[in-house]
Enzyme design. Structure first.
Site, mmCIF file in Angstrom:
data_model
loop_
_atom_site.group_PDB
_atom_site.id
_atom_site.type_symbol
_atom_site.label_atom_id
_atom_site.label_comp_id
_atom_site.label_asym_id
_atom_site.label_seq_id
_atom_site.Cartn_x
_atom_site.Cartn_y
_atom_site.Cartn_z
ATOM 1 N N ASP A 35 -46.547 53.547 -44.816
ATOM 2 C CA ASP A 35 -46.322 52.264 -45.471
ATOM 3 C C ASP A 35 -45.867 51.237 -44.447
ATOM 4 O O ASP A 35 -44.831 51.394 -43.812
ATOM 5 C CB ASP A 35 -45.267 52.402 -46.573
ATOM 6 C CG ASP A 35 -45.073 51.105 -47.324
ATOM 7 O OD1 ASP A 35 -45.798 50.886 -48.312
ATOM 8 O OD2 ASP A 35 -44.211 50.292 -46.914
ATOM 9 N N TYR B 112 -43.482 43.358 -40.860
ATOM 10 C CA TYR B 112 -42.673 44.297 -40.084
ATOM 11 C C TYR B 112 -42.862 44.109 -38.577
ATOM 12 O O TYR B 112 -42.045 44.572 -37.790
ATOM 13 C CB TYR B 112 -43.015 45.746 -40.454
ATOM 14 C CG TYR B 112 -42.759 46.103 -41.896
ATOM 15 C CD1 TYR B 112 -42.092 45.242 -42.763
ATOM 16 C CD2 TYR B 112 -43.204 47.325 -42.412
ATOM 17 C CE1 TYR B 112 -41.880 45.574 -44.088
ATOM 18 C CE2 TYR B 112 -42.987 47.666 -43.746
ATOM 19 C CZ TYR B 112 -42.336 46.780 -44.572
ATOM 20 O OH TYR B 112 -42.137 47.120 -45.881
ATOM 21 N N LYS C 49 -49.503 44.967 -46.101
ATOM 22 C CA LYS C 49 -49.159 43.957 -47.108
ATOM 23 C C LYS C 49 -49.483 42.560 -46.594
ATOM 24 O O LYS C 49 -49.233 42.234 -45.426
ATOM 25 C CB LYS C 49 -47.664 44.050 -47.457
ATOM 26 C CG LYS C 49 -47.212 45.427 -47.903
ATOM 27 C CD LYS C 49 -45.713 45.464 -48.194
ATOM 28 C CE LYS C 49 -45.241 46.883 -48.492
ATOM 29 N NZ LYS C 49 -45.161 47.714 -47.271
ATOM 30 N N ASN D 288 -42.619 43.387 -55.308
ATOM 31 C CA ASN D 288 -41.581 42.408 -55.641
ATOM 32 C C ASN D 288 -42.018 41.463 -56.757
ATOM 33 O O ASN D 288 -41.654 40.288 -56.768
ATOM 34 C CB ASN D 288 -41.195 41.596 -54.395
ATOM 35 C CG ASN D 288 -40.685 42.464 -53.276
ATOM 36 O OD1 ASN D 288 -39.697 43.178 -53.424
ATOM 37 N ND2 ASN D 288 -41.368 42.435 -52.137
ATOM 38 N N SER E 200 -36.507 50.999 -50.531
ATOM 39 C CA SER E 200 -35.048 50.912 -50.334
ATOM 40 C C SER E 200 -34.333 51.914 -51.231
ATOM 41 O O SER E 200 -33.372 51.580 -51.926
ATOM 42 C CB SER E 200 -34.540 49.488 -50.577
ATOM 43 O OG SER E 200 -35.030 48.612 -49.586
ATOM 44 N N SER E 201 -34.800 53.150 -51.192
ATOM 45 C CA SER E 201 -34.264 54.190 -52.077
ATOM 46 C C SER E 201 -32.778 54.444 -51.889
ATOM 47 O O SER E 201 -32.115 54.947 -52.804
ATOM 48 C CB SER E 201 -35.033 55.497 -51.849
ATOM 49 O OG SER E 201 -36.363 55.378 -52.282
ATOM 50 N N PHE F 232 -29.959 47.897 -45.458
ATOM 51 C CA PHE F 232 -29.611 46.495 -45.256
ATOM 52 C C PHE F 232 -28.309 46.336 -44.480
ATOM 53 O O PHE F 232 -28.043 45.265 -43.934
ATOM 54 C CB PHE F 232 -29.526 45.787 -46.613
ATOM 55 C CG PHE F 232 -30.847 45.728 -47.316
ATOM 56 C CD1 PHE F 232 -31.725 44.672 -47.105
ATOM 57 C CD2 PHE F 232 -31.238 46.749 -48.174
ATOM 58 C CE1 PHE F 232 -32.951 44.624 -47.737
ATOM 59 C CE2 PHE F 232 -32.460 46.710 -48.813
ATOM 60 C CZ PHE F 232 -33.322 45.644 -48.591
#
Length: 323
Positions: A47, A52, A81, A170, A218-219, A225
Protein backbone atom coordinates in the site's frame (compact mmCIF):
# COMPACT_ATOMS: atom_id res chain seq x y z
CA UNK A 1 4.76 -19.46 6.27
CA UNK A 2 2.42 -17.08 8.16
CA UNK A 3 -1.33 -17.55 7.89
CA UNK A 4 -2.84 -15.60 4.99
CA UNK A 5 -6.45 -14.73 4.22
CA UNK A 6 -8.15 -12.73 1.50
CA UNK A 7 -11.21 -10.54 0.96
CA UNK A 8 -13.24 -10.93 -2.22
CA UNK A 9 -13.79 -7.69 -4.09
CA UNK A 10 -16.93 -6.80 -5.99
CA UNK A 11 -17.73 -7.00 -8.81
CA UNK A 12 -14.51 -8.63 -10.07
CA UNK A 13 -14.38 -11.48 -7.54
CA UNK A 14 -10.64 -10.90 -7.13
CA UNK A 15 -9.15 -12.00 -3.81
CA UNK A 16 -7.38 -9.09 -2.08
CA UNK A 17 -4.92 -9.98 0.72
CA UNK A 18 -6.46 -9.11 4.08
CA UNK A 19 -3.10 -8.15 5.60
CA UNK A 20 -1.15 -5.73 3.45
CA UNK A 21 2.18 -3.99 3.86
CA UNK A 22 2.02 -0.27 4.65
CA UNK A 23 4.73 2.03 3.31
CA UNK A 24 3.84 5.44 4.79
CA UNK A 25 6.98 6.99 6.35
CA UNK A 26 9.30 4.41 4.80
CA UNK A 27 11.86 6.51 2.97
CA UNK A 28 14.95 6.05 0.79
CA UNK A 29 16.83 2.78 0.98
CA UNK A 30 14.72 1.83 3.99
CA UNK A 31 11.63 1.77 1.77
CA UNK A 32 13.31 -0.43 -0.85
CA UNK A 33 14.61 -2.86 1.75
CA UNK A 34 11.29 -2.97 3.62
CA UNK A 35 9.29 -3.80 0.49
CA UNK A 36 11.75 -6.49 -0.61
CA UNK A 37 11.86 -8.05 2.86
CA UNK A 38 8.09 -7.86 3.25
CA UNK A 39 7.61 -9.74 0.00
CA UNK A 40 10.13 -12.37 1.11
CA UNK A 41 8.09 -12.88 4.28
CA UNK A 42 4.78 -13.44 2.56
CA UNK A 43 3.18 -10.03 2.08
CA UNK A 44 1.38 -9.70 -1.23
CA UNK A 45 -0.20 -6.26 -1.03
CA UNK A 46 1.94 -3.11 -1.01
CA UNK A 47 0.00 0.00 0.00
CA UNK A 48 1.55 3.26 -1.17
CA UNK A 49 0.59 6.74 -2.43
CA UNK A 50 1.92 9.65 -4.41
CA UNK A 51 1.96 11.73 -1.24
CA UNK A 52 4.30 9.33 0.54
CA UNK A 53 7.13 10.43 -1.74
CA UNK A 54 8.66 6.95 -1.86
CA UNK A 55 7.11 5.20 -4.86
CA UNK A 56 10.37 5.00 -6.79
CA UNK A 57 12.14 3.43 -3.81
CA UNK A 58 9.28 0.98 -3.19
CA UNK A 59 9.41 0.05 -6.86
CA UNK A 60 13.09 -0.78 -6.54
CA UNK A 61 12.26 -3.22 -3.74
CA UNK A 62 9.51 -4.82 -5.82
CA UNK A 63 11.76 -5.14 -8.86
CA UNK A 64 14.48 -6.79 -6.80
CA UNK A 65 11.99 -9.36 -5.48
CA UNK A 66 10.74 -10.06 -9.01
CA UNK A 67 14.23 -10.33 -10.46
CA UNK A 68 15.26 -12.80 -7.74
CA UNK A 69 12.18 -14.95 -8.28
CA UNK A 70 10.67 -14.18 -4.87
CA UNK A 71 7.39 -13.12 -6.54
CA UNK A 72 5.88 -12.55 -9.94
CA UNK A 73 4.26 -9.21 -10.73
CA UNK A 74 0.87 -10.88 -11.01
CA UNK A 75 1.21 -12.24 -7.46
CA UNK A 76 1.48 -8.79 -5.88
CA UNK A 77 -1.20 -6.17 -5.35
CA UNK A 78 0.47 -2.82 -5.97
CA UNK A 79 -1.61 0.04 -4.59
CA UNK A 80 -1.29 3.79 -5.05
CA UNK A 81 -3.43 6.89 -4.53
CA UNK A 82 -4.31 9.98 -6.54
CA UNK A 83 -3.16 13.09 -4.71
CA UNK A 84 -5.43 16.09 -4.15
CA UNK A 85 -3.61 18.40 -6.58
CA UNK A 86 -4.36 16.12 -9.55
CA UNK A 87 -8.18 16.08 -9.42
CA UNK A 88 -8.84 17.86 -12.70
CA UNK A 89 -9.52 15.49 -15.57
CA UNK A 90 -6.43 16.53 -17.50
CA UNK A 91 -4.20 15.93 -14.48
CA UNK A 92 -5.42 12.49 -13.38
CA UNK A 93 -3.59 10.61 -16.13
CA UNK A 94 -0.52 12.76 -15.61
CA UNK A 95 -0.46 11.67 -11.98
CA UNK A 96 -0.92 7.95 -12.56
CA UNK A 97 1.66 7.80 -15.34
CA UNK A 98 4.20 9.37 -12.98
CA UNK A 99 3.33 6.87 -10.23
CA UNK A 100 3.42 3.90 -12.59
CA UNK A 101 6.81 4.99 -13.92
CA UNK A 102 8.17 5.41 -10.40
CA UNK A 103 6.96 1.94 -9.42
CA UNK A 104 8.15 0.43 -12.69
CA UNK A 105 4.82 -1.31 -13.33
CA UNK A 106 2.21 -1.18 -16.10
CA UNK A 107 -0.90 -1.08 -13.90
CA UNK A 108 -2.07 -0.66 -10.33
CA UNK A 109 -4.21 -3.33 -8.72
CA UNK A 110 -5.99 -0.64 -6.67
CA UNK A 111 -5.87 3.10 -7.28
CA UNK A 112 -7.54 5.25 -4.63
CA UNK A 113 -8.76 8.80 -4.56
CA UNK A 114 -6.65 9.74 -1.52
CA UNK A 115 -9.00 12.46 -0.19
CA UNK A 116 -12.29 13.90 -1.46
CA UNK A 117 -10.50 17.25 -1.38
CA UNK A 118 -9.37 19.09 -4.50
CA UNK A 119 -6.34 21.36 -4.24
CA UNK A 120 -4.81 23.68 -6.83
CA UNK A 121 -2.58 21.92 -9.34
CA UNK A 122 1.17 22.03 -8.76
CA UNK A 123 3.22 20.94 -11.82
CA UNK A 124 5.39 17.88 -11.31
CA UNK A 125 8.37 19.90 -12.49
CA UNK A 126 7.76 22.46 -9.73
CA UNK A 127 7.52 20.12 -6.75
CA UNK A 128 6.83 16.43 -6.38
CA UNK A 129 5.09 15.18 -4.41
CA UNK A 130 3.20 18.47 -4.06
CA UNK A 131 1.97 18.01 -0.47
CA UNK A 132 -0.76 20.15 1.04
CA UNK A 133 0.73 23.60 0.58
CA UNK A 134 0.46 25.34 -2.78
CA UNK A 135 3.58 27.38 -2.07
CA UNK A 136 5.34 24.52 -0.30
CA UNK A 137 5.22 26.46 2.96
CA UNK A 138 1.86 27.51 4.38
CA UNK A 139 -0.82 28.27 1.77
CA UNK A 140 -3.58 25.69 1.29
CA UNK A 141 -5.22 26.62 -2.01
CA UNK A 142 -8.44 24.80 -2.89
CA UNK A 143 -9.67 24.17 -6.43
CA UNK A 144 -13.43 23.63 -6.94
CA UNK A 145 -13.29 20.44 -9.00
CA UNK A 146 -16.46 18.30 -8.78
CA UNK A 147 -15.81 14.78 -7.52
CA UNK A 148 -17.74 13.50 -10.52
CA UNK A 149 -15.15 14.98 -12.91
CA UNK A 150 -12.35 13.25 -11.04
CA UNK A 151 -14.21 9.96 -10.93
CA UNK A 152 -14.94 10.02 -14.65
CA UNK A 153 -11.21 10.42 -15.27
CA UNK A 154 -10.44 7.54 -12.90
CA UNK A 155 -12.91 5.32 -14.75
CA UNK A 156 -11.01 6.04 -17.96
CA UNK A 157 -7.89 4.62 -16.31
CA UNK A 158 -9.72 1.33 -15.80
CA UNK A 159 -10.90 1.38 -19.42
CA UNK A 160 -7.29 1.77 -20.56
CA UNK A 161 -5.99 -1.05 -18.38
CA UNK A 162 -3.92 1.19 -16.11
CA UNK A 163 -6.00 0.24 -13.04
CA UNK A 164 -7.69 -3.03 -12.04
CA UNK A 165 -9.83 -1.72 -9.14
CA UNK A 166 -10.81 1.77 -8.04
CA UNK A 167 -11.01 2.82 -4.41
CA UNK A 168 -11.84 5.81 -2.25
CA UNK A 169 -10.12 6.91 0.92
CA UNK A 170 -11.08 9.29 3.74
CA UNK A 171 -14.59 9.58 2.32
CA UNK A 172 -17.64 9.78 4.55
CA UNK A 173 -20.86 7.90 3.87
CA UNK A 174 -22.68 10.94 2.49
CA UNK A 175 -20.08 11.56 -0.20
CA UNK A 176 -19.87 7.84 -0.91
CA UNK A 177 -23.63 7.72 -1.45
CA UNK A 178 -23.41 10.57 -3.93
CA UNK A 179 -20.51 8.96 -5.81
CA UNK A 180 -22.34 5.64 -6.08
CA UNK A 181 -25.30 7.43 -7.67
CA UNK A 182 -23.31 8.29 -10.79
CA UNK A 183 -20.32 5.94 -10.85
CA UNK A 184 -20.18 3.82 -14.00
CA UNK A 185 -17.36 1.83 -12.39
CA UNK A 186 -18.03 1.66 -8.68
CA UNK A 187 -15.25 1.66 -6.09
CA UNK A 188 -14.32 -1.80 -4.85
CA UNK A 189 -12.61 -0.67 -1.63
CA UNK A 190 -12.79 2.17 0.85
CA UNK A 191 -9.80 2.93 3.05
CA UNK A 192 -10.51 4.83 6.28
CA UNK A 193 -8.91 5.44 9.65
CA UNK A 194 -10.03 2.66 11.99
CA UNK A 195 -8.59 1.74 15.38
CA UNK A 196 -10.05 1.14 18.85
CA UNK A 197 -10.27 4.89 19.50
CA UNK A 198 -12.13 5.32 16.20
CA UNK A 199 -14.06 2.12 15.56
CA UNK A 200 -16.12 3.45 12.60
CA UNK A 201 -18.72 0.71 13.00
CA UNK A 202 -21.51 2.43 11.07
CA UNK A 203 -19.23 3.65 8.28
CA UNK A 204 -17.79 0.18 7.75
CA UNK A 205 -21.21 -1.47 7.83
CA UNK A 206 -22.62 1.01 5.30
CA UNK A 207 -19.69 0.60 2.92
CA UNK A 208 -20.01 -3.17 2.97
CA UNK A 209 -23.75 -2.93 2.44
CA UNK A 210 -22.92 -1.09 -0.78
CA UNK A 211 -20.51 -3.78 -1.96
CA UNK A 212 -17.23 -2.20 -0.87
CA UNK A 213 -14.48 -3.94 1.05
CA UNK A 214 -13.09 -1.88 3.92
CA UNK A 215 -9.39 -1.35 4.62
CA UNK A 216 -8.41 0.10 7.97
CA UNK A 217 -5.38 2.37 8.16
CA UNK A 218 -3.57 3.75 11.22
CA UNK A 219 -4.59 0.61 13.09
CA UNK A 220 -2.52 1.61 16.13
CA UNK A 221 -4.24 4.96 16.55
CA UNK A 222 -1.93 7.70 17.85
CA UNK A 223 1.23 5.61 17.52
CA UNK A 224 2.15 6.50 13.94
CA UNK A 225 1.29 10.15 14.42
CA UNK A 226 3.45 10.49 17.52
CA UNK A 227 6.45 10.21 15.19
CA UNK A 228 5.17 13.43 13.58
CA UNK A 229 4.66 15.14 16.96
CA UNK A 230 1.04 16.00 16.24
CA UNK A 231 -0.56 17.52 19.38
CA UNK A 232 -3.60 15.25 19.37
CA UNK A 233 -1.51 12.08 19.23
CA UNK A 234 0.89 13.26 21.93
CA UNK A 235 -1.91 13.92 24.42
CA UNK A 236 -3.68 10.61 23.72
CA UNK A 237 -2.67 7.51 25.74
CA UNK A 238 -1.00 4.91 23.48
CA UNK A 239 -3.11 1.87 22.68
CA UNK A 240 -0.11 -0.39 23.28
CA UNK A 241 -0.23 0.36 27.00
CA UNK A 242 -4.00 0.65 27.45
CA UNK A 243 -5.09 -1.70 30.30
CA UNK A 244 -7.86 -3.24 28.20
CA UNK A 245 -5.48 -4.09 25.38
CA UNK A 246 -2.64 -5.32 27.58
CA UNK A 247 -4.97 -7.56 29.61
CA UNK A 248 -6.30 -9.24 26.47
CA UNK A 249 -2.76 -9.61 25.11
CA UNK A 250 -1.68 -11.31 28.34
CA UNK A 251 -4.65 -13.69 28.15
CA UNK A 252 -3.66 -14.75 24.64
CA UNK A 253 0.10 -14.65 25.23
CA UNK A 254 0.55 -12.25 22.34
CA UNK A 255 1.49 -8.62 21.86
CA UNK A 256 -0.83 -5.60 22.17
CA UNK A 257 -0.20 -4.90 18.49
CA UNK A 258 -1.50 -8.33 17.57
CA UNK A 259 -4.63 -7.83 19.66
CA UNK A 260 -5.37 -4.53 17.94
CA UNK A 261 -4.83 -5.96 14.46
CA UNK A 262 -6.90 -9.05 15.16
CA UNK A 263 -9.76 -6.89 16.45
CA UNK A 264 -9.83 -5.34 12.97
CA UNK A 265 -9.44 -8.48 10.87
CA UNK A 266 -11.94 -10.41 12.98
CA UNK A 267 -14.42 -7.68 11.99
CA UNK A 268 -13.74 -8.56 8.35
CA UNK A 269 -11.56 -5.51 7.71
CA UNK A 270 -8.34 -5.49 5.72
CA UNK A 271 -5.29 -3.91 7.39
CA UNK A 272 -2.05 -2.34 6.15
CA UNK A 273 0.30 -1.96 9.15
CA UNK A 274 3.82 -0.63 8.60
CA UNK A 275 6.66 -2.87 9.74
CA UNK A 276 10.22 -1.71 10.38
CA UNK A 277 11.75 -5.11 11.21
CA UNK A 278 11.35 -8.73 10.23
CA UNK A 279 10.08 -9.46 13.73
CA UNK A 280 7.29 -6.90 13.28
CA UNK A 281 6.44 -8.24 9.83
CA UNK A 282 6.00 -11.75 11.22
CA UNK A 283 4.20 -10.51 14.34
CA UNK A 284 1.66 -8.53 12.33
CA UNK A 285 0.93 -11.40 9.95
CA UNK A 286 0.59 -13.95 12.74
CA UNK A 287 -2.09 -11.81 14.40
CA UNK A 288 -4.49 -13.72 12.14
CA UNK A 289 -3.93 -16.83 14.26
CA UNK A 290 -5.52 -15.27 17.36
CA UNK A 291 -9.22 -15.74 18.07
CA UNK A 292 -10.72 -13.07 20.30
CA UNK A 293 -13.87 -13.79 22.26
CA UNK A 294 -17.06 -11.82 21.72
CA UNK A 295 -16.52 -10.20 25.11
CA UNK A 296 -12.97 -9.19 24.18
CA UNK A 297 -14.12 -7.75 20.87
CA UNK A 298 -16.80 -5.75 22.67
CA UNK A 299 -14.33 -4.47 25.27
CA UNK A 300 -11.95 -3.23 22.58
CA UNK A 301 -14.77 -1.61 20.63
CA UNK A 302 -15.81 0.07 23.87
CA UNK A 303 -12.67 2.21 23.69
CA UNK A 304 -14.19 4.10 20.76
CA UNK A 305 -14.15 7.89 21.16
CA UNK A 306 -14.61 8.88 17.53
CA UNK A 307 -11.04 10.15 17.77
CA UNK A 308 -9.35 10.77 14.41
CA UNK A 309 -5.68 11.55 14.02
CA UNK A 310 -5.61 12.07 10.25
CA UNK A 311 -7.73 15.20 9.96
CA UNK A 312 -6.38 17.85 7.56
CA UNK A 313 -8.25 20.59 9.39
CA UNK A 314 -6.18 19.83 12.50
CA UNK A 315 -2.80 19.94 10.83
CA UNK A 316 -3.06 22.30 7.85
CA UNK A 317 -4.27 25.83 8.55
CA UNK A 318 -6.60 26.92 5.79
CA UNK A 319 -7.93 23.44 5.08
CA UNK A 320 -11.56 23.88 6.02
CA UNK A 321 -12.87 20.59 4.65
CA UNK A 322 -13.66 17.85 7.13
CA UNK A 323 -13.72 14.32 5.73
Amino acid sequence: MPLSTTIRLQPSGAEMPQVGFGTWKHNGQKASDAVYTGLKHGYRLLDCATDYGNEKECGIGLRRAIDEGVVRREDVWVVSKLWNTFHRREHVKLAIRKSLADWGVDYFDIYYMHFPISLAFVPIETRYPPGWYFDGKSEVRHDPVPLQETWRALEELVDEGLVRHLGVSNMNSGLLTDLLSYARIKPSVIQIEIHPYNAQVRAAEFARSQGLAVTAYSSFGPQGFRELNTPKSLRTPPLFTHPTITAIAAAHRCTPAQVILRWATQRGLAIIPKSDTVAQMEENMRSLEIVLTAEEMEAISGLDQGLRFNDPADDFEGCHIFT
